[in-house]
Structures are given as structure tokens and as C-alpha cells.
Design an enzyme around this catalytic site. Structure first.
Site, short mmCIF file in Angstrom:
data_model
loop_
_atom_site.label_atom_id
_atom_site.label_comp_id
_atom_site.label_asym_id
_atom_site.label_seq_id
_atom_site.Cartn_x
_atom_site.Cartn_y
_atom_site.Cartn_z
N HIS A 165 0.81 -0.93 0.09
CA HIS A 165 -0.19 0.02 -0.04
C HIS A 165 0.93 0.79 0.03
CE1 HIS A 165 -3.43 -1.89 1.45
NE2 HIS A 165 -3.19 -2.50 0.24
N GLU B 45 0.98 4.00 1.71
CA GLU B 45 1.19 4.28 3.37
C GLU B 45 2.59 3.21 4.10
OE1 GLU B 45 -3.42 4.31 3.53
OE2 GLU B 45 -1.49 3.08 2.49
N CYS C 45 -5.76 1.14 5.60
CA CYS C 45 -6.47 -0.15 5.85
C CYS C 45 -5.49 -0.92 7.40
CB CYS C 45 -6.13 -1.18 5.33
SG CYS C 45 -4.21 -1.97 4.88
N CYS D 265 -2.24 -0.96 7.40
CA CYS D 265 -1.21 0.11 7.73
C CYS D 265 -1.67 1.23 8.62
CB CYS D 265 -1.58 0.90 6.35
SG CYS D 265 -1.01 -0.01 4.05
#
Length: 155
Positions: A86, A88, A114, A117
């Protein structure tokens, strides 16, 4: 003696500036489902950026297809079944890779993080997350509420 006229120029505020950079970063994404960008900032200086995509040197989903689509996995579920990282995660990893401390920084992200993260954001010492749009992950929202991280939405 005539003085030149002073013109007021339109400048985005700092939040808008960094979110627009996160939006630009998201354009590098190779995810077939959702393009996300993240920017980590401290003292109005960019420390790291990230977008969602496969690990360095591995084929991206736009080359090999999306596992989650093939398995019909709903958004916000079973994150481990994605070959990509992701935005992040990539921003945090980029900072670590280059030895940049992100403690007490602010993360601008185009999509609510999410739960995976969020746990990384908490442990990285990020103090604030500025979010453009939501994401259907109830655990992520709960973890952020329990943390001392300031959350703001910026449209």
C-alpha cells in the site's frame, strides 16, 4: 514615480498542497482497483512518498492481473492476498530505506488507511493522518480511534 501594482496570487494552503502532491504520487500506482498516494511531511517538508504497487523488481498487477479481483474479494478485506504494497507502507519503507526519521510527522493519504497500514502508522510514530476519502475497514477506524493519532478528512 509609479510603483508596480501588487497582485494577489492564489496559493493552496499547506493541507491542500500536500494532498495534491499525494494525488500526483497516486498516478504512479499500478493497482487495478484503487490508485492511492501517500506523502509524509514534517515541518512543512516532504520526507517520503509512496504509492500502491508490487515490490521493487517484481511484475505489477497491470502486468499479471489482480489476484483479489480473480477471487472476488471485497474491498477492505483480506489485504494479505494482494501482491502489492500500500502507499502508506511504501512511504514508511522509503523513509526507513533512506534513514529518515518520521517520528512526529504528518501523513497525507488519498484513501483511509487499512488496518495493516494503521498499525504501521502507529508504530512509526506518525502523529497525524490527513485523509481524502474513506475505506471500508472497520478495524482500521477502531485502531485509529484508540490511538492518539489525530485524524482529519480533507476533501
Amino acid at each position: 514615480m509609479n510603483s508596480p501594482s501588487i497582485q494577489k496570487i492564489e496559493r493552496p494552503d499547506w493541507d491542500r498542497y500536500f494532498m495534491e502532491i499525494a494525488e500526483l504520487v497516486s498516478k504512479r500506482s499500478t493497482c487495478l482497483r484503487r490508485k492511492v498516494g501517500a506523502v509524509i511531511v514534517k515541518d512543512k517538508r516532504i520526507l517520503a512518498t509512496g504509492y500502491n504497487g508490487a515490490p521493487t523488481g517484481l511484475p505489477h498487477c497491470d502486468e499479471v492481473g489482480c489476484i483479489r479481483e480473480k477471487l472476488k474479494i471485497p474491498s477492505g478485506e483480506r489485504h494479505e492476498l494482494c501482491r502489492g504494497l500500500h502507499a502508506e507502507q511504501n512511504a514508511i519503507i522509503q523513509a526507513a530505506y533512506h534513514g529518515v526519521s518520521i517520528k512526529d510527522s504528518v501523513m497525507y493519504v488519498t484513501c483511509h488507511p487499512c488496518s495493516v497500514c494503521v498499525k504501521m502508522i502507529i508504530n512509526a510514530g506518525i502523529k497525524e493522518v490527513v485523509i481524502k476519502e474513506g475505506y471500508p475497514d472497520k478495524l482500521a477506524s477502531q485502531l485509529l480511534k484508540e490511538s492518539k493519532i489525530k485524524i482529519r478528512y480533507l476533501k
